[in-house]
Motif scaffolding. Sequence first.
Motif, PDB file in Angstrom:
ATOM      1  N   UNK A 180       0.909  -1.140  -0.067  1.00 34.09           N
ATOM      2  CA  UNK A 180       0.005   0.144   0.395  1.00 34.09           C
ATOM      3  C   UNK A 180       0.749   0.788   0.106  1.00 34.09           C
ATOM      4  N   UNK A 181       2.195   1.704   0.505  1.00 30.26           N
ATOM      5  CA  UNK A 181       2.616   2.614   0.639  1.00 30.26           C
ATOM      6  C   UNK A 181       3.533   2.738  -0.434  1.00 30.26           C
ATOM      7  N   UNK A 182       4.093   1.121  -1.302  1.00 31.27           N
ATOM      8  CA  UNK A 182       4.050   2.109  -2.629  1.00 31.27           C
ATOM      9  C   UNK A 182       3.348   2.520  -3.438  1.00 31.27           C
ATOM     10  N   UNK A 183       2.578   2.039  -3.146  1.00 34.99           N
ATOM     11  CA  UNK A 183       0.890   2.426  -4.520  1.00 34.99           C
ATOM     12  C   UNK A 183       0.506   3.912  -4.186  1.00 34.99           C
ATOM     13  N   UNK A 184       0.940   3.923  -2.800  1.00 39.18           N
ATOM     14  CA  UNK A 184       0.646   4.753  -2.918  1.00 39.18           C
ATOM     15  C   UNK A 184       1.515   6.580  -2.982  1.00 39.18           C
ATOM     16  N   UNK A 185       2.754   5.916  -2.887  1.00 39.70           N
ATOM     17  CA  UNK A 185       3.699   6.786  -2.954  1.00 39.70           C
ATOM     18  C   UNK A 185       4.271   7.017  -5.019  1.00 39.70           C
ATOM     19  N   UNK A 186       4.454   5.731  -5.539  1.00 36.76           N
ATOM     20  CA  UNK A 186       4.736   5.460  -6.408  1.00 36.76           C
ATOM     21  C   UNK A 186       3.982   5.791  -8.440  1.00 36.76           C
ATOM     22  N   UNK A 187       2.419   5.635  -7.305  1.00 36.28           N
ATOM     23  CA  UNK A 187       1.792   5.343  -8.563  1.00 36.28           C
ATOM     24  C   UNK A 187       0.366   6.593  -7.700  1.00 36.28           C
ATOM     25  N   UNK A 188       0.067   7.211  -7.340  1.00 39.27           N
ATOM     26  CA  UNK A 188      -1.001   8.093  -6.586  1.00 39.27           C
ATOM     27  C   UNK A 188      -0.708   9.737  -6.391  1.00 39.27           C
ATOM     28  N   UNK A 189       0.825   9.495  -5.747  1.00 37.33           N
ATOM     29  CA  UNK A 189       1.214  10.553  -4.367  1.00 37.33           C
ATOM     30  C   UNK A 189       0.873  11.885  -5.045  1.00 37.33           C
ATOM     31  N   UNK A 190       1.434  12.292  -6.568  1.00 37.30           N
ATOM     32  CA  UNK A 190       1.932  13.688  -6.852  1.00 37.30           C
ATOM     33  C   UNK A 190       0.645  14.140  -7.841  1.00 37.30           C
ATOM     34  N   UNK A 191       0.441  12.612  -8.247  1.00 33.70           N
ATOM     35  CA  UNK A 191      -1.249  12.961  -8.850  1.00 33.70           C
ATOM     36  C   UNK A 191      -2.346  13.688  -8.040  1.00 33.70           C
ATOM     37  N   UNK A 192      -2.528  12.822  -6.838  1.00 29.60           N
ATOM     38  CA  UNK A 192      -3.492  13.481  -5.931  1.00 29.60           C
ATOM     39  C   UNK A 192      -3.658  15.071  -5.961  1.00 29.60           C
ATOM     40  N   UNK A 193      -2.357  15.232  -5.315  1.00 31.01           N
ATOM     41  CA  UNK A 193      -2.592  17.018  -5.672  1.00 31.01           C
ATOM     42  C   UNK A 193      -3.491  18.230  -7.448  1.00 31.01           C
ATOM     43  N   UNK A 194      -3.734  17.058  -7.673  1.00 33.28           N
ATOM     44  CA  UNK A 194      -4.927  17.508  -8.604  1.00 33.28           C
ATOM     45  C   UNK A 194      -6.454  17.050  -8.526  1.00 33.28           C
ATOM     46  N   UNK A 195      -6.286  16.238  -7.386  1.00 35.33           N
ATOM     47  CA  UNK A 195      -7.763  15.410  -6.642  1.00 35.33           C
ATOM     48  C   UNK A 195      -9.367  16.594  -7.134  1.00 35.33           C
ATOM     49  N   UNK A 196      -9.027  17.610  -6.917  1.00 36.91           N
ATOM     50  CA  UNK A 196     -10.201  18.662  -6.347  1.00 36.91           C
ATOM     51  C   UNK A 196     -10.690  18.462  -7.877  1.00 36.91           C
ATOM     52  N   UNK A 197      -9.313  19.320  -8.793  1.00 33.86           N
ATOM     53  CA  UNK A 197      -9.971  19.294 -10.388  1.00 33.86           C
ATOM     54  C   UNK A 197     -10.628  18.473 -11.260  1.00 33.86           C
ATOM     55  N   UNK A 198      -9.617  17.051 -10.642  1.00 38.33           N
ATOM     56  CA  UNK A 198      -9.918  16.620 -11.530  1.00 38.33           C
ATOM     57  C   UNK A 198     -11.423  15.911 -10.928  1.00 38.33           C
ATOM     58  N   UNK A 199     -12.220  16.096  -9.765  1.00 40.06           N
ATOM     59  CA  UNK A 199     -13.525  15.873  -9.777  1.00 40.06           C
ATOM     60  C   UNK A 199     -14.285  16.837  -9.898  1.00 40.06           C
ATOM     61  N   UNK A 200     -14.116  17.599 -10.077  1.00 38.55           N
ATOM     62  CA  UNK A 200     -14.443  18.487 -10.802  1.00 38.55           C
ATOM     63  C   UNK A 200     -15.324  18.144 -12.327  1.00 38.55           C
ATOM     64  N   UNK A 201     -13.799  17.633 -13.070  1.00 39.44           N
ATOM     65  CA  UNK A 201     -14.346  18.120 -14.556  1.00 39.44           C
ATOM     66  C   UNK A 201     -14.395  16.416 -14.671  1.00 39.44           C
TER      67      UNK A 201
END
Length: 370
Positions: free
Chosen positions: A115-136
Motif C-alpha cells: 500500500x505504501x509503495x502504491x500510494x507513493x509511486x502511483x498516486x502521490x503526485x497525481x492526488x495534488x490535482x484531486x479537486x480539479x479531477x473531481x470537478x471535471x
Amino acid sequence: MNPISDPSSECIEFEPARLRGLAARFEAQKIAFGPVVFQCARVAWKSGLLAQIELSDKAGATVAELATYSSLSDYAISVVLESALSAGMVKRTDGRYTLTRVGDNILHDELTQINIDYIHDVCYKGLFLLEESLREEKPLGLKAIGDWPTIYEGLSELPEPARTSWFNFDHYYSDSAFSSALVHVFAQKPRRLMDIGANTGKWSLQCLQYDPELKMTLLDLPIQLARAQATLENAGVRDRADLHPINILDFDAPFPGNMDAVWMSQFLTCFSIDAIGHIFRRASACLEHGGSVWVLDTFWDRQKYDIASFCLINTSPYFTPIASGNSKMYESKAIVTSAKANGLRLVDIVDGLGICHSLLRFVRCDPVRD
C-alpha cells in the motif's frame, strides 16, 4: 451463499469511540498532517532506520548510533524519527529509540508495504490535482506518470517504480481470491468462458490449467492482450484461447457470443456507473441459456473488518485523478442495481474470498418473473 444486505439500512461508523474535545481535535490534526507522516514513515522504512532500530532490540538506539549505519545525517534522522515517534511507530526512552508494533507492521507487513509503495509511486503526485479531477471527472493527475487518456492504455508502459508498484498492488488483492473463486465458477461446468479485462492473463491461465477442455475468450485493449498472449504461450495453453481486442468504452461494440460464463475481476471499478450498465447489458446478451456472469470484486460495504473497508474506501480517490476520472470502489448495492437494470439477476454471493473479495453470480432475468 449469503443474501445481499441493504447497506442503506445500516449505521456505518469507523470512529472507535465518541471522541470529544482535545481527543477529536488531535484526530483531526492527524488528518491535516497525514501526508507529512506518510513520507517520514516511508523514509524510515526505505532508508533502513526501522530495521536498524529493530536490531538494537530492547536496548534501543540513539540518533548518533543510527547515523553510523545510515547515509542520513544526525539532523535528517532526527526529523524522520520524531515524526515516526508522533505516529506511534517508535518509542523513545532516555534518547534511545525502540520499535513499536505499528513500526513492526511497516517494517514487515506485506499489505502495508504494498500500500505504501502504491500510494507513493502511483498516486502521490497525481492526488495534488484531486479537486480539479473531481470537478471535471477527468484523470488530470495521470500526467505525473504518463501521457495517456486513462491509466489503462499505459499499464504496460508505466515508468518504474510505478509499474511494479501498480501490478504488485493489483495482483496482491486479486490473486488471493482466485483459487477460491475457481471452485465456484467451475461448479457450473462452463465450456466457454469469457475473461473481460484479461490484463496479464493470470486468471485465464488458471482457468485453462484447471479444466483442460475449457475454451477461453480474452477481452482487453490490444496492448494488454499482448501481455496476456505471452503469459498463455509461455504456459503452452494459447491454442485454447481467443484474443478479442476491444475498447470497452465503445458501447456499440458487442461482446463475442455463445458464452457459458462471463468473468470480471476487479474490473468494474475501472468504469463509471453508466459504463458499468453498458458492460452488463452486453454481457447479458452474449450468454448462452443458463449461463452466468461472475463479478469478483472488493466491496467496502461487505467487509468483516474496518481495516479492509478503510483501505478500499481510500483507494477510490486514486481512480479520479489517476485512473479514469469517474470510477471508484463501489458498494455492492450499486453493482447489483446496475446489473438488474441491464438484464441480469443476482442469484448467489460469496463473501470472504482471499483478503477482502466477494464473488457475485448473475443470470439473465426471467422476463416473466422479473
